[in-house]
Design an enzyme around this catalytic site. Sequence first.
Site, PDB file in Angstrom:
ATOM      1  N   ASP A   1       0.842  -1.192   0.000  1.00 39.05           N
ATOM      2  CA  ASP A   1       0.000   0.000   0.000  1.00 39.05           C
ATOM      3  C   ASP A   1       0.881   1.247   0.000  1.00 39.05           C
ATOM      4  O   ASP A   1       1.946   1.253   0.612  1.00 39.05           O
ATOM      5  CB  ASP A   1      -0.886   0.057   1.257  1.00 39.05           C
TER       6      ASP A   1
ATOM      7  N   GLU B   1       2.383  -2.906  10.464  1.00 37.81           N
ATOM      8  CA  GLU B   1       1.994  -2.912   9.056  1.00 37.81           C
ATOM      9  C   GLU B   1       3.032  -2.174   8.212  1.00 37.81           C
ATOM     10  O   GLU B   1       3.223  -2.483   7.039  1.00 37.81           O
ATOM     11  CB  GLU B   1       0.626  -2.246   8.860  1.00 37.81           C
ATOM     12  N   GLU B   2       3.705  -1.238   8.825  1.00 39.96           N
ATOM     13  CA  GLU B   2       4.627  -0.390   8.070  1.00 39.96           C
ATOM     14  C   GLU B   2       6.039  -0.956   7.984  1.00 39.96           C
ATOM     15  O   GLU B   2       6.952  -0.267   7.543  1.00 39.96           O
ATOM     16  CB  GLU B   2       4.661   1.019   8.693  1.00 39.96           C
TER      17      GLU B   2
ATOM     18  N   LEU C   1      -1.616   3.279  11.873  1.00 41.98           N
ATOM     19  CA  LEU C   1      -2.633   4.217  11.380  1.00 41.98           C
ATOM     20  C   LEU C   1      -3.503   3.526  10.344  1.00 41.98           C
ATOM     21  O   LEU C   1      -3.156   3.451   9.169  1.00 41.98           O
ATOM     22  CB  LEU C   1      -1.982   5.468  10.776  1.00 41.98           C
ATOM     23  N   ASP C   2      -4.616   3.017  10.836  1.00 40.83           N
ATOM     24  CA  ASP C   2      -5.533   2.282   9.971  1.00 40.83           C
ATOM     25  C   ASP C   2      -6.484   3.249   9.262  1.00 40.83           C
ATOM     26  O   ASP C   2      -6.901   4.248   9.848  1.00 40.83           O
ATOM     27  CB  ASP C   2      -6.330   1.301  10.827  1.00 40.83           C
TER      28      ASP C   2
ATOM     29  N   ASP D   1       1.073   7.713   8.268  1.00 36.34           N
ATOM     30  CA  ASP D   1       1.351   6.294   8.535  1.00 36.34           C
ATOM     31  C   ASP D   1       2.741   6.148   9.135  1.00 36.34           C
ATOM     32  O   ASP D   1       2.955   5.456  10.126  1.00 36.34           O
ATOM     33  CB  ASP D   1       1.381   5.475   7.225  1.00 36.34           C
TER      34      ASP D   1
ATOM     35  N   ASP E   1      -1.272  -1.959  13.683  1.00 37.68           N
ATOM     36  CA  ASP E   1      -1.452  -1.114  12.514  1.00 37.68           C
ATOM     37  C   ASP E   1      -1.462   0.298  13.079  1.00 37.68           C
ATOM     38  O   ASP E   1      -2.455   0.732  13.660  1.00 37.68           O
ATOM     39  CB  ASP E   1      -2.779  -1.447  11.812  1.00 37.68           C
TER      40      ASP E   1
ATOM     41  N   GLU F   1      -5.018  -6.495  12.459  1.00 37.76           N
ATOM     42  CA  GLU F   1      -6.323  -5.879  12.233  1.00 37.76           C
ATOM     43  C   GLU F   1      -7.422  -6.842  12.704  1.00 37.76           C
ATOM     44  O   GLU F   1      -8.179  -6.542  13.622  1.00 37.76           O
ATOM     45  CB  GLU F   1      -6.515  -5.526  10.756  1.00 37.76           C
TER      46      GLU F   1
HETATM   47  P1  FDP Z   1      -6.759   1.671   4.202  1.00 38.07           P
HETATM   48  O1  FDP Z   1      -6.419   0.878   2.969  1.00 38.07           O
HETATM   49  O2  FDP Z   1      -7.241   3.053   3.915  1.00 38.07           O
HETATM   50  O3  FDP Z   1      -5.642   1.656   5.238  1.00 38.07           O
HETATM   51  O4  FDP Z   1      -6.905  -2.275   5.968  1.00 38.07           O
HETATM   52  C1  FDP Z   1      -6.852  -1.046   5.476  1.00 38.07           C
HETATM   53  C2  FDP Z   1      -8.171  -0.397   5.144  1.00 38.07           C
HETATM   54  O5  FDP Z   1      -7.991   0.954   4.910  1.00 38.07           O
HETATM   55  C3  FDP Z   1      -9.245  -0.530   6.227  1.00 38.07           C
HETATM   56  O6  FDP Z   1      -9.104   0.373   7.270  1.00 38.07           O
HETATM   57  C4  FDP Z   1     -10.505  -0.299   5.457  1.00 38.07           C
HETATM   58  O7  FDP Z   1     -11.660  -0.834   6.069  1.00 38.07           O
HETATM   59  C5  FDP Z   1     -10.201  -0.972   4.148  1.00 38.07           C
HETATM   60  O8  FDP Z   1      -8.774  -0.972   4.010  1.00 38.07           O
HETATM   61  C6  FDP Z   1     -10.808  -0.221   3.005  1.00 38.07           C
HETATM   62  O9  FDP Z   1     -10.603  -0.931   1.848  1.00 38.07           O
HETATM   63  P2  FDP Z   1     -11.440  -0.640   0.502  1.00 38.07           P
HETATM   64  O10 FDP Z   1     -11.017   0.720   0.049  1.00 38.07           O
HETATM   65  O11 FDP Z   1     -11.046  -1.713  -0.432  1.00 38.07           O
HETATM   66  O12 FDP Z   1     -12.883  -0.688   0.865  1.00 38.07           O
END
Ligand code: FDP
Length: 352
Positions: free
Chosen positions: A78, A107-108, A131-132, A84, A129, A293
């Site tokens: 990502d 995660e980072e 910063l989720d 983050d 994680d 997560e």
């Molecule tokens: P993000 O990629 O913005 O960090 O696991 C990461 C996550 O967000 C979750 O927080 C979120 O519920 C999901 O991914 C969102 O994914 P989509 O954009 O595919 O819905």
Amino acid sequence: MQTVTAPTQQSLVTGGGKLQTLEQFIIERQSDVPGSTGQFSRLLRDISLAAKIVDRDVRKAGLVDIFGEAGGENSTGDTQKKLDVLAHEEFVRALRRGGECCLIGSEEHAEAIPLKTNGGSGRYIVLMDPLDGSSNVDVNVSIGTIFSIYRLPEGCDDPATEHALQPGRDQVAAGYVVYGSSTMLVYTTGNGVNGFTLDPSIGEFLLSHPDIQTPKSGKIYSINEGNYRSWEDGTKQYIKWAQVEDKATGRPLAARYFGSFVADSHRTLLTGGIYIYPANVRDPRGKLRLMYEANPMAFIVEQAGGRASTGTCPILDVKPETLHQRTPVYIGSADMVAMAEDFVAGRRSLEG
Ligand code: FDP
């Protein structure tokens, strides 16, 4: 016109009861466990300190140059945001300084990070994680931090990634912080779930949501419906079923999706409902990460009386293989998750 009395400062947070800080609460709970050394309490204190620092950074994000991309990718490919990276560094710094943690999985960071702690006495592993929901950072939607805590296995003096690969059932504690309209820290040590709201005027998390219980059922489903065509059939049918009008079962359900796992889970925990991130054609194991997560959230939700499943088995029973592995997630109110599992297994269909 009806007059409304303004709530007092105290009743805003405690319902009129005694104010209790997170630190006081942790110390009180520590004395319930005979022979405890205080290490774990200090670890939670370190985590809450890092959360306050990240909260400060998040609140300033529009004013100083910390919005936007950092220019790299994280362990799972990502795009990393500046926040983050900052949040990762703040948590690592607080845990390193605290001395109770011997290994961090983030995660980072591709590999787990062993810490040379003060005197080497730290025995806790923290997976997180930092910063989720970071794709929401730049548009001011709630984001969060998720953490999961394990013990370093007995006899191990050289902590490495493999020691972090413990099943979710072995978590000592798990929690999250949601940076939303207010900042809350919610955690469990396997003895119920408690939530604390940050009072920015005194810089303390105060007990605001004691003994959180998730309703057995709710009125909301939460899923990225843009991926509909790539789900397997059971999930498609469950969502179609949720949209059918049926007074007796309270349908149609409402849809809500922040796209921020912490924020969507927090709403689900408090008000009931179901959050789903299923397997799909692009990601056959879904998108969310098991170790930092899905597992921590599953521990919290189960402790609050809810249910957390991969669609076919409890998330907490999944045997971990790698630090960053993904898993499908069906989490929330027990009755709703059980129903979704029935659809996934083909025990139910739209027809009956
Ligand atoms: P993000 O990629 O913005 O960090 O696991 C990461 C996550 O967000 C979750 O927080 C979120 O519920 C999901 O991914 C969102 O994914 P989509 O954009 O595919 O819905």
